[in-house]
Design a protein around this motif. Structure first.
Motif, PDB file in Angstrom:
ATOM      1  N   ARG A   1      12.895 -85.147 -20.139  1.00 34.75           N
ATOM      2  CA  ARG A   1      12.200 -86.319 -20.112  1.00 34.75           C
ATOM      3  C   ARG A   1      13.318 -87.319 -19.233  1.00 34.75           C
ATOM      4  O   ARG A   1      14.511 -87.267 -19.445  1.00 34.75           O
ATOM      5  N   GLY A   2      12.603 -87.775 -18.167  1.00 33.57           N
ATOM      6  CA  GLY A   2      13.374 -88.878 -17.281  1.00 33.57           C
ATOM      7  C   GLY A   2      12.460 -89.512 -16.368  1.00 33.57           C
ATOM      8  O   GLY A   2      11.271 -89.385 -16.247  1.00 33.57           O
ATOM      9  N   GLN A   3      13.297 -90.422 -15.496  1.00 30.54           N
ATOM     10  CA  GLN A   3      12.318 -91.033 -14.554  1.00 30.54           C
ATOM     11  C   GLN A   3      12.008 -90.147 -13.510  1.00 30.54           C
ATOM     12  O   GLN A   3      12.610 -89.134 -13.197  1.00 30.54           O
ATOM     13  N   THR A   4      10.884 -90.472 -12.915  1.00 33.30           N
ATOM     14  CA  THR A   4      10.210 -89.403 -11.876  1.00 33.30           C
ATOM     15  C   THR A   4      11.003 -89.963 -10.599  1.00 33.30           C
ATOM     16  O   THR A   4      11.812 -90.813 -10.615  1.00 33.30           O
ATOM     17  N   VAL A   5      11.263 -88.977  -9.404  1.00 33.89           N
ATOM     18  CA  VAL A   5      12.040 -89.300  -8.285  1.00 33.89           C
ATOM     19  C   VAL A   5      11.145 -90.588  -7.727  1.00 33.89           C
ATOM     20  O   VAL A   5      12.295 -91.560  -7.248  1.00 33.89           O
ATOM     21  N   ALA A   6      10.274 -90.903  -7.656  1.00 32.79           N
ATOM     22  CA  ALA A   6       9.720 -92.404  -7.052  1.00 32.79           C
ATOM     23  C   ALA A   6       9.978 -93.253  -7.887  1.00 32.79           C
ATOM     24  O   ALA A   6      10.405 -94.302  -7.226  1.00 32.79           O
ATOM     25  N   GLN A   7      10.249 -93.569  -9.054  1.00 36.28           N
ATOM     26  CA  GLN A   7      10.537 -94.471 -10.132  1.00 36.28           C
ATOM     27  C   GLN A   7      12.051 -94.623  -9.820  1.00 36.28           C
ATOM     28  O   GLN A   7      12.623 -95.853  -9.597  1.00 36.28           O
ATOM     29  N   ARG A   8      12.911 -93.541  -9.673  1.00 37.28           N
ATOM     30  CA  ARG A   8      14.295 -93.821  -9.550  1.00 37.28           C
ATOM     31  C   ARG A   8      14.791 -94.490  -8.005  1.00 37.28           C
ATOM     32  O   ARG A   8      15.455 -95.288  -8.136  1.00 37.28           O
ATOM     33  N   LEU A   9      13.743 -94.009  -7.142  1.00 42.93           N
ATOM     34  CA  LEU A   9      14.039 -94.541  -5.778  1.00 42.93           C
ATOM     35  C   LEU A   9      13.449 -95.763  -5.641  1.00 42.93           C
ATOM     36  O   LEU A   9      14.073 -96.691  -4.914  1.00 42.93           O
ATOM     37  N   GLN A  10      12.387 -96.086  -6.234  1.00 39.43           N
ATOM     38  CA  GLN A  10      11.905 -97.648  -6.599  1.00 39.43           C
ATOM     39  C   GLN A  10      13.052 -98.563  -6.975  1.00 39.43           C
ATOM     40  O   GLN A  10      13.305 -99.629  -6.442  1.00 39.43           O
ATOM     41  N   LYS A  11      13.549 -97.961  -7.797  1.00 38.13           N
ATOM     42  CA  LYS A  11      14.581 -98.895  -8.584  1.00 38.13           C
ATOM     43  C   LYS A  11      16.013 -99.175  -7.797  1.00 38.13           C
ATOM     44  O   LYS A  11      16.467-100.097  -7.730  1.00 38.13           O
ATOM     45  N   GLU A  12      16.277 -97.834  -7.121  1.00 33.65           N
ATOM     46  CA  GLU A  12      17.474 -98.145  -6.208  1.00 33.65           C
ATOM     47  C   GLU A  12      17.047 -98.960  -4.733  1.00 33.65           C
ATOM     48  O   GLU A  12      17.877 -99.595  -4.302  1.00 33.65           O
ATOM     49  N   LEU A  13      15.757 -99.081  -4.410  1.00 31.42           N
ATOM     50  CA  LEU A  13      15.436 -99.917  -3.277  1.00 31.42           C
ATOM     51  C   LEU A  13      15.386-101.205  -3.697  1.00 31.42           C
ATOM     52  O   LEU A  13      15.828-102.225  -3.158  1.00 31.42           O
ATOM     53  N   MET A  14      14.975-101.484  -4.908  1.00 33.32           N
ATOM     54  CA  MET A  14      15.076-102.938  -5.459  1.00 33.32           C
ATOM     55  C   MET A  14      16.459-103.261  -5.559  1.00 33.32           C
ATOM     56  O   MET A  14      17.015-104.566  -5.427  1.00 33.32           O
ATOM     57  N   ASP A  15      17.506-102.528  -6.043  1.00 32.08           N
ATOM     58  CA  ASP A  15      18.971-102.712  -6.172  1.00 32.08           C
ATOM     59  C   ASP A  15      19.685-103.028  -4.932  1.00 32.08           C
ATOM     60  O   ASP A  15      20.264-104.059  -4.517  1.00 32.08           O
ATOM     61  N   LEU A  16      19.181-102.208  -3.881  1.00 25.90           N
ATOM     62  CA  LEU A  16      19.707-102.581  -2.434  1.00 25.90           C
ATOM     63  C   LEU A  16      18.938-103.948  -2.060  1.00 25.90           C
ATOM     64  O   LEU A  16      19.840-104.440  -1.107  1.00 25.90           O
ATOM     65  N   MET A  17      17.791-104.304  -2.328  1.00 27.32           N
ATOM     66  CA  MET A  17      17.285-105.795  -1.783  1.00 27.32           C
ATOM     67  C   MET A  17      17.888-106.675  -2.512  1.00 27.32           C
ATOM     68  O   MET A  17      18.246-107.846  -1.849  1.00 27.32           O
ATOM     69  N   THR A  18      18.128-106.531  -3.597  1.00 28.03           N
ATOM     70  CA  THR A  18      18.571-107.881  -4.600  1.00 28.03           C
ATOM     71  C   THR A  18      20.155-107.916  -4.788  1.00 28.03           C
ATOM     72  O   THR A  18      20.548-108.962  -4.921  1.00 28.03           O
ATOM     73  N   LYS A  19      20.571-106.926  -4.448  1.00 29.10           N
ATOM     74  CA  LYS A  19      22.348-106.838  -4.356  1.00 29.10           C
ATOM     75  C   LYS A  19      22.727-106.034  -3.081  1.00 29.10           C
ATOM     76  O   LYS A  19      23.197-105.061  -3.139  1.00 29.10           O
TER      77      LYS A  19
END
Length: 166
Positions: free
Chosen positions: A13-31
């Motif tokens: 069980r874990g995040q999907t690739v898309a979920q993980r990449l979406q989170k990383e994109l948000m991190d790149l944009m906000t920080k």
């Protein structure tokens, strides 16, 4: 933007690739991290374009490099495929843009992310591993003649805008 998805290997069980990449994109944009950018393709969340700025006090200072990143369905358990799209003269990068960096191969860990990969590549620009080169001539020049090395760097480099025009 279409989102490709994948699941963790072995049914974990874990995040999907898309979920993980979406989170990383948000991190790149906000920080944002100075000297690096990364954005997914409009149509495919698993293909990204990134840029890194050459570190100060290196032959790459004031230069910008464009990279291509591809994330497998097994990311973050496997490293992304990363290539320099900007022509680069470097001991650990071949003329096709392939990179020899341990964290993109056998030293990969799921704790790494896009930012850590790009920061590692930026660091590699100023601290190449000349004992394990993909470009032997560049490794030799790095160790023996920094001025000549820099001439090769500047002769090979193209600005990102020049790449887009091709």
């Amino acid at each position: 933007m279409a989102l490709s998805s994948g699941t963790a290997p072995n049914g974990a069980r874990g995040q999907t690739v898309a979920q993980r990449l979406q989170k990383e994109l948000m991190d790149l944009m906000t920080k944002p991290t100075p000297g690096i950018t990364a954005f997914p393709d409009d149509e495919n969340m698993t293909i990204w374009t990134a840029t890194i700025e050459g570190p100060p006090d290196t032959p790459y200072a004031d230069l910008t490099f464009k990279l291509w990143m591809k994330f497998a369905d097994t990311y973050p358990y496997t490293p992304p495929r990363v290539l320099f799209k900007t022509p680069i003269y470097h001991p650990n990068v071949d003329f096709s843009g392939r990179i020899c960096l341990d964290i993109l191969k056998d030293k990969w860990s799921a704790i790494y992310n896009i930012t850590s990969v790009l920061l590692s590549l930026q660091s590699l620009l100023g601290e190449p591993n000349t004992s394990s080169p993909l470009n032997g001539q560049a490794a030799e020049l790095w160790d023996k003649d920094q001025e000549e090395f820099k001439r090769h760097v500047l002769a090979r480099h193209k600005q990102p805008e020049e790449l887009d025009a091709c």
